[in-house]
Design a protein around this motif. Sequence first.
Motif, PDB file in Angstrom:
ATOM      1  N   LEU A 254      47.018   8.466  36.210  1.00  0.00           N
ATOM      2  CA  LEU A 254      48.095   8.462  36.881  1.00  0.00           C
ATOM      3  C   LEU A 254      48.257   7.234  37.836  1.00  0.00           C
ATOM      4  O   LEU A 254      49.310   6.882  38.318  1.00  0.00           O
ATOM      5  N   GLN A 255      47.088   6.853  38.028  1.00  0.00           N
ATOM      6  CA  GLN A 255      46.765   5.575  38.973  1.00  0.00           C
ATOM      7  C   GLN A 255      47.595   5.676  40.455  1.00  0.00           C
ATOM      8  O   GLN A 255      48.310   4.943  41.021  1.00  0.00           O
ATOM      9  N   GLN A 256      47.219   7.084  41.048  1.00  0.00           N
ATOM     10  CA  GLN A 256      47.676   7.546  42.091  1.00  0.00           C
ATOM     11  C   GLN A 256      46.437   8.273  43.073  1.00  0.00           C
ATOM     12  O   GLN A 256      46.169   9.349  42.938  1.00  0.00           O
ATOM     13  N   SER A 257      45.780   7.182  43.729  1.00  0.00           N
ATOM     14  CA  SER A 257      44.724   7.928  44.463  1.00  0.00           C
ATOM     15  C   SER A 257      44.819   9.037  45.344  1.00  0.00           C
ATOM     16  O   SER A 257      44.106  10.056  45.823  1.00  0.00           O
ATOM     17  N   ASN A 258      46.206   8.992  46.038  1.00  0.00           N
ATOM     18  CA  ASN A 258      46.731  10.010  46.847  1.00  0.00           C
ATOM     19  C   ASN A 258      46.533  11.842  46.266  1.00  0.00           C
ATOM     20  O   ASN A 258      46.223  12.571  46.971  1.00  0.00           O
ATOM     21  N   LEU A 259      46.794  11.351  44.734  1.00  0.00           N
ATOM     22  CA  LEU A 259      46.696  12.683  44.108  1.00  0.00           C
ATOM     23  C   LEU A 259      45.202  13.140  43.812  1.00  0.00           C
ATOM     24  O   LEU A 259      45.156  14.289  43.486  1.00  0.00           O
ATOM     25  N   ALA A 260      44.359  12.309  44.295  1.00  0.00           N
ATOM     26  CA  ALA A 260      42.890  12.969  44.163  1.00  0.00           C
ATOM     27  C   ALA A 260      42.398  13.455  45.380  1.00  0.00           C
ATOM     28  O   ALA A 260      41.279  13.913  45.357  1.00  0.00           O
ATOM     29  N   ILE A 261      43.275  13.340  46.352  1.00  0.00           N
ATOM     30  CA  ILE A 261      42.619  13.672  47.798  1.00  0.00           C
ATOM     31  C   ILE A 261      42.395  15.569  47.722  1.00  0.00           C
ATOM     32  O   ILE A 261      41.363  15.852  48.188  1.00  0.00           O
ATOM     33  N   PRO A 262      43.174  16.033  47.238  1.00  0.00           N
ATOM     34  CA  PRO A 262      42.805  17.765  47.050  1.00  0.00           C
ATOM     35  C   PRO A 262      41.496  18.034  46.267  1.00  0.00           C
ATOM     36  O   PRO A 262      41.092  18.879  46.740  1.00  0.00           O
ATOM     37  N   ALA A 263      41.350  17.164  45.352  1.00  0.00           N
ATOM     38  CA  ALA A 263      39.998  17.407  44.493  1.00  0.00           C
ATOM     39  C   ALA A 263      38.914  16.957  45.376  1.00  0.00           C
ATOM     40  O   ALA A 263      37.909  17.684  45.450  1.00  0.00           O
ATOM     41  N   ALA A 264      38.935  15.823  46.240  1.00  0.00           N
ATOM     42  CA  ALA A 264      38.024  15.520  47.105  1.00  0.00           C
ATOM     43  C   ALA A 264      37.805  16.574  48.191  1.00  0.00           C
ATOM     44  O   ALA A 264      36.476  16.794  48.400  1.00  0.00           O
ATOM     45  N   ILE A 265      38.873  17.082  48.923  1.00  0.00           N
ATOM     46  CA  ILE A 265      38.456  18.293  49.955  1.00  0.00           C
ATOM     47  C   ILE A 265      38.013  19.279  49.143  1.00  0.00           C
ATOM     48  O   ILE A 265      37.217  20.249  49.710  1.00  0.00           O
ATOM     49  N   TYR A 266      38.612  19.768  47.877  1.00  0.00           N
ATOM     50  CA  TYR A 266      38.263  20.754  47.254  1.00  0.00           C
ATOM     51  C   TYR A 266      36.469  20.646  46.905  1.00  0.00           C
ATOM     52  O   TYR A 266      35.863  21.822  47.032  1.00  0.00           O
ATOM     53  N   SER A 267      36.365  19.373  46.809  1.00  0.00           N
ATOM     54  CA  SER A 267      34.655  19.351  46.312  1.00  0.00           C
ATOM     55  C   SER A 267      33.766  19.771  47.416  1.00  0.00           C
ATOM     56  O   SER A 267      32.618  20.445  47.149  1.00  0.00           O
ATOM     57  N   LEU A 268      34.259  19.609  48.615  1.00  0.00           N
ATOM     58  CA  LEU A 268      33.367  19.851  49.983  1.00  0.00           C
ATOM     59  C   LEU A 268      33.309  21.462  50.017  1.00  0.00           C
ATOM     60  O   LEU A 268      32.470  22.272  50.327  1.00  0.00           O
ATOM     61  N   ALA A 269      34.603  22.152  49.845  1.00  0.00           N
ATOM     62  CA  ALA A 269      34.577  23.702  49.784  1.00  0.00           C
ATOM     63  C   ALA A 269      34.035  24.255  48.710  1.00  0.00           C
ATOM     64  O   ALA A 269      32.988  25.163  49.033  1.00  0.00           O
ATOM     65  N   MET A 270      33.889  23.551  47.646  1.00  0.00           N
ATOM     66  CA  MET A 270      33.015  24.073  46.428  1.00  0.00           C
ATOM     67  C   MET A 270      31.561  24.131  46.682  1.00  0.00           C
ATOM     68  O   MET A 270      30.764  25.021  46.365  1.00  0.00           O
ATOM     69  N   TYR A 271      31.153  22.987  47.261  1.00  0.00           N
ATOM     70  CA  TYR A 271      29.717  22.895  47.502  1.00  0.00           C
ATOM     71  C   TYR A 271      29.225  23.872  48.335  1.00  0.00           C
ATOM     72  O   TYR A 271      28.085  24.585  48.334  1.00  0.00           O
ATOM     73  N   LEU A 272      30.214  24.324  49.535  1.00  0.00           N
ATOM     74  CA  LEU A 272      29.725  25.415  50.526  1.00  0.00           C
ATOM     75  C   LEU A 272      29.620  26.664  50.028  1.00  0.00           C
ATOM     76  O   LEU A 272      28.717  27.314  49.937  1.00  0.00           O
ATOM     77  N   THR A 273      30.596  27.069  49.255  1.00  0.00           N
ATOM     78  CA  THR A 273      30.688  28.368  48.608  1.00  0.00           C
ATOM     79  C   THR A 273      29.706  28.603  47.497  1.00  0.00           C
ATOM     80  O   THR A 273      29.002  29.498  47.149  1.00  0.00           O
ATOM     81  N   SER A 274      29.336  27.346  46.720  1.00  0.00           N
ATOM     82  CA  SER A 274      28.227  27.512  45.731  1.00  0.00           C
ATOM     83  C   SER A 274      26.930  27.685  46.202  1.00  0.00           C
ATOM     84  O   SER A 274      26.263  28.441  45.823  1.00  0.00           O
ATOM     85  N   ALA A 275      26.709  27.057  47.651  1.00  0.00           N
ATOM     86  CA  ALA A 275      25.490  27.267  48.262  1.00  0.00           C
ATOM     87  C   ALA A 275      25.294  28.484  48.844  1.00  0.00           C
ATOM     88  O   ALA A 275      23.952  29.108  48.575  1.00  0.00           O
ATOM     89  N   ILE A 276      26.335  29.327  49.071  1.00  0.00           N
ATOM     90  CA  ILE A 276      26.179  30.578  49.299  1.00  0.00           C
ATOM     91  C   ILE A 276      25.987  31.554  48.156  1.00  0.00           C
ATOM     92  O   ILE A 276      25.103  32.254  48.534  1.00  0.00           O
ATOM     93  N   ILE A 277      26.566  31.272  47.232  1.00  0.00           N
ATOM     94  CA  ILE A 277      26.446  32.136  46.155  1.00  0.00           C
ATOM     95  C   ILE A 277      24.946  31.860  45.781  1.00  0.00           C
ATOM     96  O   ILE A 277      24.111  33.036  45.329  1.00  0.00           O
ATOM     97  N   ILE A 278      24.364  30.764  45.714  1.00  0.00           N
ATOM     98  CA  ILE A 278      23.120  30.499  45.227  1.00  0.00           C
ATOM     99  C   ILE A 278      21.876  31.299  46.051  1.00  0.00           C
ATOM    100  O   ILE A 278      20.934  31.798  45.601  1.00  0.00           O
ATOM    101  N   THR A 279      22.307  31.155  47.299  1.00  0.00           N
ATOM    102  CA  THR A 279      21.461  31.749  48.532  1.00  0.00           C
ATOM    103  C   THR A 279      21.215  33.084  48.272  1.00  0.00           C
ATOM    104  O   THR A 279      20.233  33.858  48.219  1.00  0.00           O
TER     105      THR A 279
END
Length: 293
Positions: A254-279
């Motif tokens: 799509l060549q739209q970097s602004n549309l990637a922002i949700p995925a970037a923010i989501y990645s931070l949330a994903m790492y947090l919840t994944s760390a909790i699940i693993i722990t």
Amino acid sequence: MQETILTTIFLPSALFIIMLGMGLSLTLADFKRLWLYPKAITLGLVGQILLLPLCGLLIIQIFNLPPELAVGIMILAACPGGTTSNLISYLAKGDMALSISLTAISSLLTTLTIPIIVSMSLVFFMQAEKSIELPIFKTISTLFMVTILPVIIGMLIKRKVPKFASRQEKMVTIFSICFMTLLVIGIIFQQRSVILDAILELGLSTLSLNLLTMLAGFSIAKAFALNSKQTLTISIEIGVQNATLAFLVAFTLLQQSNLAIPAAIYSLAMYLTSAIIITLSYRKKHIRYASKE
């Protein structure tokens, strides 16, 4: 957004390597599980292909997200699984055969479902943005080249030289984690002028998407009486999205970097919840062992 080395060469090449690594861990037996364990596989695929977009739509409505962010959420919801979910399932002591099988099969299906979901999202949420269109043929061919083809090549390598495949699989896993982390950092740096507002606006919604999809996976697995390992794995496979693939769709197709922002923010949330699940998984394992002593 103009095409750059990142969007035209580095990102597709990196995703190719990541999917090649997944292929190095697969055999034809993984696909045969579709018939050997139909209930778990079917539930996982239904969750990934149907529940994810529905959860994405629900989150968009609940948080009343603006059009660009709504499309970004739907791009993310259209990209289930990935090697990250396999790694998290492994660390959390889930069912690895089920995890890998779901990722492999969903990768085949999303070659067709991503163009449909993303195109419909662009029309529904961004009717005024006629300049932003998803090139359907390019999308299908690109997804094939960076997801299905490398998986096939990896499987052929594993069949011919299994020891070599086993060694390289571990290296590719490390590469995928490092690449994903650097990519998120790069996007945050590139969009630093708007990223703080994006975190405030998207932090709760992306975390909610992550938790809602995990809960959806857990609920359908429990409703159909799957065992604890299968339940954990389906929760992870439905709840952890392939953000790297979402970046490819937003940046390269799509060549739209602004549309990637949700995925970037989501990645931070994903790492947090994944760390909790693993722990929690490790704590449960240690408590179980202690009770046996």
